[in-house]
Design a protein around this motif. Structure first.
Motif, PDB file in Angstrom:
ATOM      1  N   UNK A 110       6.556   6.720  -8.768  1.00  0.00           N
ATOM      2  CA  UNK A 110       5.313   7.218  -8.261  1.00  0.00           C
ATOM      3  C   UNK A 110       4.209   6.161  -9.021  1.00  0.00           C
ATOM      4  N   UNK A 111       3.067   5.779  -8.359  1.00  0.00           N
ATOM      5  CA  UNK A 111       2.240   5.200  -8.966  1.00  0.00           C
ATOM      6  C   UNK A 111       1.451   5.508 -10.169  1.00  0.00           C
ATOM      7  N   UNK A 171       3.881  15.118  -5.750  1.00  0.00           N
ATOM      8  CA  UNK A 171       3.016  14.167  -6.406  1.00  0.00           C
ATOM      9  C   UNK A 171       3.173  12.880  -6.194  1.00  0.00           C
ATOM     10  N   UNK A 172       2.158  12.153  -5.494  1.00  0.00           N
ATOM     11  CA  UNK A 172       2.360  10.627  -5.397  1.00  0.00           C
ATOM     12  C   UNK A 172       2.088   9.885  -6.162  1.00  0.00           C
ATOM     13  N   UNK A 186       0.791  -1.257  -0.109  1.00  0.00           N
ATOM     14  CA  UNK A 186      -0.019   0.033  -0.109  1.00  0.00           C
ATOM     15  C   UNK A 186       0.836   1.429  -0.093  1.00  0.00           C
ATOM     16  N   UNK A 187       0.326   2.273  -1.042  1.00  0.00           N
ATOM     17  CA  UNK A 187       1.021   3.446  -0.709  1.00  0.00           C
ATOM     18  C   UNK A 187       0.102   4.551  -0.333  1.00  0.00           C
ATOM     19  N   UNK A 188       0.658   5.291   0.673  1.00  0.00           N
ATOM     20  CA  UNK A 188       0.102   6.648   1.245  1.00  0.00           C
ATOM     21  C   UNK A 188      -0.220   7.730   0.125  1.00  0.00           C
ATOM     22  N   UNK A 189      -1.219   7.937  -0.405  1.00  0.00           N
ATOM     23  CA  UNK A 189      -1.187   8.785  -1.512  1.00  0.00           C
ATOM     24  C   UNK A 189      -2.004  10.082  -1.042  1.00  0.00           C
TER      25      UNK A 189
END
Length: 109
Positions: free
Chosen positions: A98-99, A74-75, A12-15
């Motif tokens: 980044x995603x 920017x995530x 999981x990535x905190x966006x």
């Protein structure tokens, strides 16, 4: 049993903030623009800041995508358009910091 190939760890990535790059010409006059408005609202509802951007042509869209990928605040970069917009992502998407998301707009009669 046939092997399915490699198994990759999912995480999981905190966006907190995304750049939403839209192709305003995708799928007629309302396709991508309408989808981007829906996506923007859903991201906002989830507490994510959205920076909406669009290039005037393919080259400017590629430049914007590269700038957003390199931007430290920017995530994620989300592309909203057709097949052509997916080609605006520079390099190999699996090696980007980044995603990357794609909201495909398809033509339906």
């Amino acid at each position: 049993m046939k092997s399915l190939g490699r198994i990759y760890d999912m995480g999981l990535v905190d966006i907190q903030r995304i750049a939403l790059l839209t192709n305003p010409t995708a799928v007629g006059s309302h396709g991508a623009v309408h989808r981007a408005a829906i996506a923007r609202q859903r991201f906002n509802d989830a507490g994510i800041d959205v920076l909406s951007i669009q290039g005037k042509d393919v080259e400017s869209s590629k430049q914007l995508a590269a700038e957003m990928i390199a931007h430290p605040d920017i995530d994620a970069l989300v592309l909203c358009g057709g097949d052509g917009l997916a080609n605006c992502c520079p390099g190999n998407p699996s090696q980007l910091p980044q995603a990357i998301g794609l909201d495909p707009c398809r033509y339906r009669k």
